[in-house]
Scaffold this motif. Structure first.
Motif, PDB file in Angstrom:
ATOM      1  N   ASP A 166      55.746  39.144  47.974  1.00  0.00           N
ATOM      2  CA  ASP A 166      55.453  37.744  47.668  1.00  0.00           C
ATOM      3  C   ASP A 166      54.027  37.563  47.173  1.00  0.00           C
ATOM      4  OD1 ASP A 166      57.979  37.221  48.485  1.00  0.00           O
ATOM      5  OD2 ASP A 166      57.432  36.216  50.352  1.00  0.00           O
ATOM      6  N   LYS A 167      53.100  38.262  47.805  1.00  0.00           N
ATOM      7  CA  LYS A 167      51.709  38.170  47.380  1.00  0.00           C
ATOM      8  C   LYS A 167      51.549  38.678  45.948  1.00  0.00           C
ATOM      9  CE  LYS A 167      46.979  39.361  48.729  1.00  0.00           C
ATOM     10  NZ  LYS A 167      46.115  39.997  49.754  1.00  0.00           N
ATOM     11  N   GLU A 168      52.227  39.778  45.635  1.00  0.00           N
ATOM     12  CA  GLU A 168      52.172  40.325  44.284  1.00  0.00           C
ATOM     13  C   GLU A 168      52.779  39.334  43.279  1.00  0.00           C
ATOM     14  OE1 GLU A 168      51.310  42.824  41.195  1.00  0.00           O
ATOM     15  OE2 GLU A 168      50.614  42.912  43.276  1.00  0.00           O
ATOM     16  N   TRP A 169      53.881  38.684  43.663  1.00  0.00           N
ATOM     17  CA  TRP A 169      54.513  37.686  42.791  1.00  0.00           C
ATOM     18  C   TRP A 169      53.533  36.560  42.483  1.00  0.00           C
ATOM     19  CZ3 TRP A 169      55.745  32.722  41.853  1.00  0.00           C
ATOM     20  CH2 TRP A 169      56.848  32.435  41.052  1.00  0.00           C
ATOM     21  N   MET A 170      52.856  36.094  43.517  1.00  0.00           N
ATOM     22  CA  MET A 170      51.900  34.995  43.354  1.00  0.00           C
ATOM     23  C   MET A 170      50.746  35.378  42.434  1.00  0.00           C
ATOM     24  SD  MET A 170      51.768  33.571  47.285  1.00  0.00           S
ATOM     25  CE  MET A 170      53.240  32.946  48.106  1.00  0.00           C
ATOM     26  N   LEU A 171      50.238  36.590  42.628  1.00  0.00           N
ATOM     27  CA  LEU A 171      49.124  37.047  41.792  1.00  0.00           C
ATOM     28  C   LEU A 171      49.569  37.217  40.341  1.00  0.00           C
ATOM     29  CD1 LEU A 171      47.490  39.645  44.225  1.00  0.00           C
ATOM     30  CD2 LEU A 171      46.627  37.375  43.633  1.00  0.00           C
ATOM     31  N   GLN A 172      50.759  37.751  40.156  1.00  0.00           N
ATOM     32  CA  GLN A 172      51.290  37.921  38.804  1.00  0.00           C
ATOM     33  C   GLN A 172      51.519  36.567  38.134  1.00  0.00           C
ATOM     34  OE1 GLN A 172      51.848  40.626  36.912  1.00  0.00           O
ATOM     35  NE2 GLN A 172      51.093  42.040  38.473  1.00  0.00           N
ATOM     36  N   TYR A 173      51.884  35.578  38.926  1.00  0.00           N
ATOM     37  CA  TYR A 173      52.112  34.237  38.384  1.00  0.00           C
ATOM     38  C   TYR A 173      50.811  33.577  37.948  1.00  0.00           C
ATOM     39  CZ  TYR A 173      53.572  29.366  38.086  1.00  0.00           C
ATOM     40  OH  TYR A 173      53.790  28.074  37.651  1.00  0.00           O
ATOM     41  N   GLY A 174      49.712  34.036  38.522  1.00  0.00           N
ATOM     42  CA  GLY A 174      48.414  33.496  38.128  1.00  0.00           C
ATOM     43  C   GLY A 174      47.682  32.716  39.193  1.00  0.00           C
ATOM     44  N   CYS A 175      48.088  32.896  40.460  1.00  0.00           N
ATOM     45  CA  CYS A 175      47.389  32.198  41.545  1.00  0.00           C
ATOM     46  C   CYS A 175      45.943  32.692  41.637  1.00  0.00           C
ATOM     47  CB  CYS A 175      48.091  32.438  42.877  1.00  0.00           C
ATOM     48  SG  CYS A 175      49.685  31.604  43.012  1.00  0.00           S
ATOM     49  N   VAL A 176      45.022  31.759  41.662  1.00  0.00           N
ATOM     50  CA  VAL A 176      43.604  32.132  41.758  1.00  0.00           C
ATOM     51  C   VAL A 176      43.257  32.552  43.181  1.00  0.00           C
ATOM     52  CG1 VAL A 176      42.894  30.653  39.855  1.00  0.00           C
ATOM     53  CG2 VAL A 176      42.953  29.712  42.179  1.00  0.00           C
ATOM     54  N   GLN A 177      44.101  32.157  44.125  1.00  0.00           N
ATOM     55  CA  GLN A 177      43.879  32.519  45.527  1.00  0.00           C
ATOM     56  C   GLN A 177      45.212  32.537  46.264  1.00  0.00           C
ATOM     57  OE1 GLN A 177      41.469  29.716  47.718  1.00  0.00           O
ATOM     58  NE2 GLN A 177      41.125  31.112  49.432  1.00  0.00           N
ATOM     59  N   VAL A 178      45.378  33.533  47.134  1.00  0.00           N
ATOM     60  CA  VAL A 178      46.551  33.583  48.006  1.00  0.00           C
ATOM     61  C   VAL A 178      46.046  33.464  49.437  1.00  0.00           C
ATOM     62  CG1 VAL A 178      48.508  34.925  48.811  1.00  0.00           C
ATOM     63  CG2 VAL A 178      47.874  35.001  46.389  1.00  0.00           C
TER      64      VAL A 178
END
Length: 204
Positions: A19-31
């Protein structure tokens, strides 16, 4: 306008890394990662809700991972409606802009609402169980340390009563200094019947 991810790091949640990788790939500036020990208050979640601004995007692993019940979910949806914040739930396959998961049906959304209380309960129960086990292990370790200290003290008392010198007791017991030996003897009210280094019955 910022994309921000949030994951509650429940002990039983196996999809954390994906999930963290998905968020980062989506472009989240922070998880934002919420620790299981903060499950009751969720300080990072509250801070995130306060910091959301108009046009932001909130990405969560699953609604049951982010909120603790239908009331909190309703409050989240209302807050994001007022602030015009887009919500994306990866595993629920819900995107309030209806772009990422266009095939998700109203029936599936209703199923998510219906299943949420049970999923939250399972998540919290699992986390509580592991925390209790960890506390039990820590208590056991402390008990062993206390027992070890008591055994050491007993050994010191027994050695003194058997006629060993303070120097020998100090070396054998592993305490920091001779004064520690005396302190332990005083603690157990041992009557000091000889001078340091002298064994009863022997003359120098």
């Amino acid at each position: 306008m910022a994309k921000v991810g949030y994951i509650f790091k429940a002990n039983s949640y196996d999809a954390f890394d994906a999930d963290k990788e998905w968020m980062l790939q989506y472009g989240c500036v922070q998880v934002i990662e919420e620790s299981v020990k903060h499950e009751t208050l969720r300080p990072k979640w509250k801070q995130l809700m306060s910091n959301l601004e108009r046009g932001d995007e909130l990405v969560v692993s699953k609604f049951s991972n982010a909120v603790r019940g239908l009331r909190e979910l309703a409050a989240l949806i209302e807050l994001c409606r007022i602030k015009v914040v887009r919500i994306i739930s990866i595993h629920d396959k819900i995107d309030t802009c209806n772009e990422l998961f266009a095939d998700t049906t109203p029936a599936e959304v209703l199923m998510m609402f219906g299943a949420l209380p049970e999923e939250v309960a399972v998540l919290r129960k699992s986390s509580d169980k592991i925390m209790r086990l960890q506390q039990s292990i820590n208590t056991s370790i402390l008990t062993k340390k206390s027992l070890s200290k008591a055994e050491r003290d007993k050994k010191i008392v027994d050695m003194y009563n058997d006629g060993y010198s303070i120097r020998d007791i100090w070396k054998e017991s592993g305490v920091r200094s001779k004064s520690t030996v005396y302190g332990i003897l005083n603690k157990y009210r041992v009557q000091l019947n000889r001078k340091p280094g002298r064994v009863p019955g022997l003359r120098k």
